[in-house]
Design a protein around this motif. Structure first.
Motif, PDB file in Angstrom:
ATOM      1  N   PRO A   1       1.460  -3.192 -10.230  1.00 53.39           N
ATOM      2  CA  PRO A   1       2.154  -4.258  -9.496  1.00 53.39           C
ATOM      3  C   PRO A   1       1.908  -5.598 -10.186  1.00 53.39           C
ATOM      4  N   PRO A   2       2.850  -6.521 -10.069  1.00 53.46           N
ATOM      5  CA  PRO A   2       2.675  -7.826 -10.733  1.00 53.46           C
ATOM      6  C   PRO A   2       1.595  -8.659 -10.045  1.00 53.46           C
ATOM      7  N   ARG A   3       0.913  -9.446 -10.840  1.00 49.64           N
ATOM      8  CA  ARG A   3      -0.075 -10.382 -10.309  1.00 49.64           C
ATOM      9  C   ARG A   3       0.477 -11.792 -10.369  1.00 49.64           C
ATOM     10  N   ASP A   4      -0.060 -12.618  -9.482  1.00 47.76           N
ATOM     11  CA  ASP A   4       0.318 -14.044  -9.473  1.00 47.76           C
ATOM     12  C   ASP A   4       1.830 -14.208  -9.406  1.00 47.76           C
ATOM     13  N   LEU A   5       2.437 -13.520  -8.429  1.00 50.55           N
ATOM     14  CA  LEU A   5       3.871 -13.689  -8.258  1.00 50.55           C
ATOM     15  C   LEU A   5       4.181 -15.101  -7.791  1.00 50.55           C
ATOM     16  N   GLU A   6       5.262 -15.645  -8.282  1.00 51.29           N
ATOM     17  CA  GLU A   6       5.697 -16.974  -7.879  1.00 51.29           C
ATOM     18  C   GLU A   6       7.145 -16.907  -7.432  1.00 51.29           C
ATOM     19  N   VAL A   7       7.517 -17.899  -6.644  1.00 49.58           N
ATOM     20  CA  VAL A   7       8.903 -17.983  -6.176  1.00 49.58           C
ATOM     21  C   VAL A   7       9.815 -18.127  -7.384  1.00 49.58           C
TER      22      VAL A   7
ATOM     23  N   VAL B   1       5.912 -15.544  -0.808  1.00 48.05           N
ATOM     24  CA  VAL B   1       4.788 -14.616  -0.902  1.00 48.05           C
ATOM     25  C   VAL B   1       3.863 -14.850   0.288  1.00 48.05           C
ATOM     26  N   GLN B   2       3.573 -13.764   1.016  1.00 47.26           N
ATOM     27  CA  GLN B   2       2.711 -13.854   2.196  1.00 47.26           C
ATOM     28  C   GLN B   2       1.592 -12.828   2.065  1.00 47.26           C
ATOM     29  N   GLY B   3       0.455 -13.252   1.530  1.00 47.75           N
ATOM     30  CA  GLY B   3      -0.684 -12.351   1.371  1.00 47.75           C
ATOM     31  C   GLY B   3      -0.360 -11.202   0.440  1.00 47.75           C
ATOM     32  N   SER B   4      -0.388  -9.977   0.984  1.00 45.67           N
ATOM     33  CA  SER B   4      -0.127  -8.792   0.171  1.00 45.67           C
ATOM     34  C   SER B   4       1.332  -8.373   0.216  1.00 45.67           C
ATOM     35  N   ARG B   5       2.217  -9.207   0.749  1.00 45.97           N
ATOM     36  CA  ARG B   5       3.633  -8.873   0.829  1.00 45.97           C
ATOM     37  C   ARG B   5       4.442 -10.046   0.306  1.00 45.97           C
ATOM     38  N   ALA B   6       5.666  -9.731  -0.067  1.00 46.52           N
ATOM     39  CA  ALA B   6       6.539 -10.763  -0.623  1.00 46.52           C
ATOM     40  C   ALA B   6       7.914 -10.615   0.002  1.00 46.52           C
ATOM     41  N   VAL B   7       8.589 -11.745   0.135  1.00 43.30           N
ATOM     42  CA  VAL B   7       9.962 -11.762   0.623  1.00 43.30           C
ATOM     43  C   VAL B   7      10.868 -11.810  -0.606  1.00 43.30           C
ATOM     44  N   VAL B   8      11.768 -10.818  -0.730  1.00 44.73           N
ATOM     45  CA  VAL B   8      12.616 -10.687  -1.909  1.00 44.73           C
ATOM     46  C   VAL B   8      14.069 -10.783  -1.475  1.00 44.73           C
ATOM     47  N   LEU B   9      14.834 -11.576  -2.242  1.00 48.68           N
ATOM     48  CA  LEU B   9      16.261 -11.713  -1.989  1.00 48.68           C
ATOM     49  C   LEU B   9      16.989 -10.713  -2.877  1.00 48.68           C
TER      50      LEU B   9
ATOM     51  N   VAL C   1       8.572  -6.905   1.361  1.00 46.94           N
ATOM     52  CA  VAL C   1       8.103  -5.711   0.677  1.00 46.94           C
ATOM     53  C   VAL C   1       6.635  -5.889   0.323  1.00 46.94           C
ATOM     54  N   ASP C   2       5.893  -4.807   0.417  1.00 45.05           N
ATOM     55  CA  ASP C   2       4.505  -4.843  -0.015  1.00 45.05           C
ATOM     56  C   ASP C   2       4.450  -5.041  -1.527  1.00 45.05           C
ATOM     57  N   LEU C   3       3.452  -5.793  -2.004  1.00 41.07           N
ATOM     58  CA  LEU C   3       3.343  -6.089  -3.436  1.00 41.07           C
ATOM     59  C   LEU C   3       3.197  -4.808  -4.261  1.00 41.07           C
ATOM     60  N   SER C   4       2.627  -3.772  -3.679  1.00 39.56           N
ATOM     61  CA  SER C   4       2.435  -2.534  -4.447  1.00 39.56           C
ATOM     62  C   SER C   4       3.757  -1.864  -4.793  1.00 39.56           C
ATOM     63  N   ALA C   5       4.838  -2.201  -4.076  1.00 36.69           N
ATOM     64  CA  ALA C   5       6.148  -1.600  -4.334  1.00 36.69           C
ATOM     65  C   ALA C   5       6.977  -2.430  -5.292  1.00 36.69           C
ATOM     66  N   LEU C   6       6.396  -3.466  -5.867  1.00 39.99           N
ATOM     67  CA  LEU C   6       7.135  -4.355  -6.767  1.00 39.99           C
ATOM     68  C   LEU C   6       6.694  -4.156  -8.212  1.00 39.99           C
TER      69      LEU C   6
ATOM     70  N   ALA D   1      -1.097  -7.521  11.009  1.00 39.90           N
ATOM     71  CA  ALA D   1       0.038  -6.962  10.268  1.00 39.90           C
ATOM     72  C   ALA D   1       0.998  -8.073   9.872  1.00 39.90           C
ATOM     73  N   PRO D   2       1.541  -7.998   8.660  1.00 35.04           N
ATOM     74  CA  PRO D   2       2.531  -9.000   8.258  1.00 35.04           C
ATOM     75  C   PRO D   2       3.805  -8.833   9.068  1.00 35.04           C
ATOM     76  N   ARG D   3       4.486  -9.951   9.276  1.00 36.64           N
ATOM     77  CA  ARG D   3       5.720  -9.913  10.063  1.00 36.64           C
ATOM     78  C   ARG D   3       6.824 -10.594   9.271  1.00 36.64           C
ATOM     79  N   SER D   4       7.988  -9.980   9.346  1.00 35.24           N
ATOM     80  CA  SER D   4       9.165 -10.566   8.702  1.00 35.24           C
ATOM     81  C   SER D   4      10.389 -10.110   9.457  1.00 35.24           C
ATOM     82  N   ILE D   5      11.509 -10.643   9.038  1.00 35.23           N
ATOM     83  CA  ILE D   5      12.756 -10.268   9.698  1.00 35.23           C
ATOM     84  C   ILE D   5      13.094  -8.803   9.479  1.00 35.23           C
ATOM     85  N   ASP D   6      12.488  -8.209   8.404  1.00 35.74           N
ATOM     86  CA  ASP D   6      12.823  -6.829   8.066  1.00 35.74           C
ATOM     87  C   ASP D   6      11.955  -5.813   8.795  1.00 35.74           C
ATOM     88  N   ASN D   7      10.781  -6.218   9.291  1.00 37.03           N
ATOM     89  CA  ASN D   7       9.921  -5.225   9.939  1.00 37.03           C
ATOM     90  C   ASN D   7       9.624  -5.556  11.399  1.00 37.03           C
TER      91      ASN D   7
END
Length: 849
Positions: A678-684, A702-710, A718-723, A765-771
């Motif tokens: 998985p990528p480290r130091d993800l940035e917008v 980026v929110q902790g161990s998850r990221a919002v992807v357009l 999405v969890d960072l491990s899936a990126l 638990a992380p919260r987003s519009i998708d979960n």
């Protein structure tokens, strides 16, 4: 001139031209090649000539040129023709077959232009020429995007003569004995005349057969048959019977003994006359047609001459292409004679050895223009072959034929090629071996003096046949004079004095060695540039069967210093050969490994694509069935609710949905672990690939161990491990269908990233519009319907943690939702929200599809 003939004979060019001739289809092209060689051998030169009006350009057939533009055009023709034969609809065999039918029509076309009548066979020659033109033009017309400029020039020079070809093709055919004739359909008048001939001949046959049955005539016949004499039907009458008046008629012939007369009975005279008239009418019509066709040929004479020249050039072009392909030739980079450039022949092979089917050792050969390459090494080790390879590479390029190298060679053009290869001693010319060699050297010196930079000199065993010391000194002087005026020289030698020249003048002289295998006591035929080679006379003598005592005495008599140097060079050469062999093996293994890796990646990608397609298809089918069942369940609920039995409807619906979800779960494959890190130091703004979706998107938060992807116009968390970073996306391995036991599944769940949200203590638990789904204020039935749709969507998006907001209220909605989630097989754990997550007003679920 003499030097030209010697060069062609020494290098084997005449033998190569014989191979070229075997690929020519037309007699005109073979004649042109023979004339080209004759002029070259007799001293007339062979660079570009054209005969008188209607002549054939021999410059395209076996000729050579030092004009770089001419040579590049000839080589470009081969490339263009090869592309046309590859992409077009006409094969090389079809084109060669059409060319093979072409004959030299210059004489009949010339006579037709002056009003002469041509016969059917001569007209057939014109027809076949135009057919060959049509086949070539059809080949070029069938190439998508058209042919290149070099081939287009030949297309432009051809005249289709469509009307003449159609006329001749329709009028000419093959007779009973294979001869060319005018067919009946050549004209209506000819068809009528020939039909009259057939009708009248049939009538005569009937009349003659009737006469054979007549008793009065039958008694005078020699045999019961009739025949023809001078085109008239006659009967064989005995001479004595005819003299007695047994038969009346005209005598046309008799047997050798005179006992039989061939008589045209009076009753057949009228019929024979009618047959003769029909023949005359047919002959007159045939003459009229031949005159008309001959006039057409005469009017088209200029175009036909151009077509013949073009077809011969095309024949030569196809032959040069076939010869190039038979030696695995590669189009070289041609350098003009005025430009300074090195001869570079990567992995060059001797073309004649290739054509003979010999297992040829390829060698890298390189030499600067104006320098000398001194090739040394053992006898029968390949020195002369290497020298000839340089000369033949130049001649092949000058003739517009590809050079047998592994990649494009660099070939400077030379105006003069002078050779001294082999033994030209002659008792009749009073020449010794040494004298014959010096005669060629004298020609080389004269050529270099007149045109140093444009001269290539190839000297095999320079200045041999005399005292070794004096010969070596003379050889060194010759090389100094040749290179001093700018000539390019390749020489073979055993003289140590010449081997040392590279050390004294490294830019002017270069060493090369042919190899010798000490273990096998045999030459390797491999050329190594930059080092001298040992003569290995004693080793070669042993190999050729010289008795050992003789060899040992020779070694004792030899100069120790020279012998030590030869041994050292032999040892170095042997080690170099071993390294070269090892390097070749390593390169072969590397190439094989790369090929296997590429093949494995291709199979992996194909398997992955197939598995994804199968998984998606199964999921889609199950989803469709689920939606259909939902609609059916809702309809049943509505119907039962109307009947007042809502509880029973709810229970039946839940059981049906649970059964279908279990079927859906069975068809879903467990998600495979994506390769890479998985990528480290993800940035917008970073571009990433969501491995669970196989889609690329842009990070918008980026929110902790998850990221919002357009992704397109949709945001997903999405969890960072899936990126994975999009530009570093590695090939994904094909997913494997594995049936896991319950213990394995528990182990897999325990190491899932979602486990930390259900640990002791759990993380928020992380919260987003998708979960997250908000069901507050909903009726239980509607809330469950929305929950099911949301869970289905979350499973497809590979969301492993979902948040259900149901509020506090009376707790009834919370109980219904948690009971429903508890019955779902793919829901692994449930817990209420933490204090910061909303407490009992929220349910956190861990799902694993």
């Amino acid at each position: 001139m003499r030097r030209e003939r010697a060069a062609l004979e020494h290098l084997g060019w005449i033998d190569l031209c014989e191979h070229l001739a075997s690929h020519l289809a037309t007699g005109a092209a073979r004649d042109a090649l023979e004339r080209t060689l004759s002029r070259a051998i007799d001293g007339g030169g062979d660079e570009g000539d054209e005969e008188a009006t209607g002549g054939v350009q021999t410059s395209f057939v076996g000729a050579r040129s030092s004009d770089a533009r001419w040579v590049r055009e000839r080589l470009a023709e081969l490339d263009g023709l090869e592309v046309a034969l590859t992409r077009g609809t006409t094969s090389a065999a079809a084109l060669h077959g059409a060319l093979a039918s072409v004959v030299d029509v210059r004489d009949p076309v010339g006579r037709a232009r002056h009003g002469a009548r041509l016969g059917p066979s001569e007209l057939a020659g014109v027809r076949d020429l135009l057919r060959a033109v049509g086949v070539f033009l059809q080949l070029c017309d069938g190439v998508p995007g058209g042919v290149d400029e070099a081939l287009a020039a030949h297309v432009a020079g051809l005249d289709r003569q469509g009307d003449l070809l159609r006329s001749l093709a329709a009028a000419l055919g093959e007779g009973a004995e294979g001869e060319v004739i005018l067919v009946d359909d050549a004209s209506p008048a000819l068809a009528r005349a020939r039909q009259r001939i057939r009708d009248q001949r049939a009538r005569l046959r009937r009349e003659a057969e009737a006469m054979l049955r007549d008793p009065l005539i039958n008694e005078g016949l020699r045999d019961r048959y009739f025949t023809e004499r001078e085109g008239r039907v006659v009967l064989p009458i005995r001479a004595d019977a005819f003299s007695r008046g047994a038969s009346q008629g005209i005598i046309h012939d008799s047997s050798q003994s005179g006992g039989t007369l061939f008589v045209e009975p009076t009753a057949l005279i009228a019929g024979n006359n009618a047959l003769r008239e029909a023949h005359l009418a047919a002959a007159a019509e045939e003459g009229r047609l031949l005159d008309a066709f001959s006039r057409q040929v005469g009017e088209a004479a200029d175009g036909l001459f151009a077509d013949l020249r073009g077809i011969v050039a095309i024949d030569a072009m196809l032959a040069r292409l076939r010869l190039s392909q038979s030696i695995d030739g590669v189009t070289p980079r041609v350098i003009a004679a005025e430009e300074a450039a090195a001869i570079e022949l990567p992995q060059m092979r001797h073309p004649l050895l290739l054509l003979a089917g010999v297992d040829v050792v390829a060698n890298d050969l390189r030499l600067e223009r104006g320098a000398a390459l001194i090739v040394s090494g053992p006898n029968a080790g390949g020195k002369t072959v290497a020298l000839k390879c340089v000369g033949l590479a130049v001649l092949l390029a000058q003739a517009g034929i590809r050079v047998p190298t592994s990649r494009p060679a660099t070939v400077p053009l030379f105006r003069q090629v002078v050779t001294d290869v082999g033994d030209d001693q002659s008792l009749f010319a009073n020449l010794s071996t040494f004298s014959a060699h010096i005669a060629h050297v004298r020609e080389a010196l004269a050529a270099a003096a007149s045109d140093g930079a444009g001269t290539l000199v190839l000297l095999d065993e320079i200045a041999v046949g005399t005292d070794p010391g004096q010969g070596a000194a003379l050889a060194e002087s010759i090389l100094h004079h040749l290179t001093g005026v700018g000539a390019t020289v390749v020489t073979t030698t055993h003289y140590e004095r010449l081997k040392n020249l590279a050390g004294a003048a490294p830019r002017r002289y270069h060493n090369a060695a042919v190899g010798f295998d000490l273990e096998r006591m045999a030459p390797t035929f491999r050329v190594t540039l930059g080092v001298p080679g040992p003569s290995s006379a004693f080793a070669v003598g042993r190999r050729l069967g010289v008795p050992e005592p003789v060899v040992k005495m020779a070694e004792a008599l030899a100069d120790e210093a020279a012998l030590a140097l030869d041994r050292l060079l032999l040892q170095v050469n042997s080690e170099r050969e071993a390294l070269a062999t090892m390097r070749a093996e390593v390169e072969a293994m590397r190439a094989e490994t790369e090929q296997r890796l590429t093949s494995a990646r291709e199979r992996e990608a194909a398997a992955l694509a197939k598995a994804r397609s199968r998984k998606q298809r199964a999921y889609d089918e199950a989803a469709i069935e689920l939606r259909s069942l939902r609609a059916e369940v809702q309809a049943q609920r509505k119907r039962l609710r109307e009947l007042g039995d809502a509880a029973e409807a709810t229970t039946a619906g839940k059981q049906a949905e649970r059964a279908l979800r279990e079927r859906l779960h069975e068809q879903l494959e467990p998600p495979s672990r994506a390769p890479g890190a998985p990528p480290r130091d993800l940035e917008v703004g970073d571009r990433v690939t969501i491995t669970t979706l196989g889609r690329d998107g842009e990070v918008v938060g980026v929110q902790g161990s998850r990221a919002v992807v357009l992704v397109g116009n949709v945001r997903t968390t999405v969890d960072l491990s899936a990126l994975r970073r999009a530009e570093e996306r590695p090939p994904e391995p094909p997913p494997a269908k594995v049936k896991r036991s319950k213990s394995e599944a528990v182990k897999r769940w325990s190491v899932s990233p979602a486990a930390r949200y259900f640990g002791d203590p759990p993380e928020p638990a992380p919260r987003s519009i998708d979960n997250t789904v908000d069901l507050r204020g909903e009726r239980a039935e509607d809330a469950l319907r929305r929950l099911e749709a949301f869970v289905d969507q979350a499973m497809r998006a590979d969301q492993d943690v979902i948040v259900i907001q149901h509020g506090f209220g009376s707790g009834a909605l919370r109980q219904v939702i948690r009971e429903h989630l508890g019955r779902l097989q793919f829901v692994r754990k449930l817990r209420p929200g933490l204090t910061g997550e909303g407490g009992e007003g929220v349910t956190i679920a861990w799902i694993d599809a």
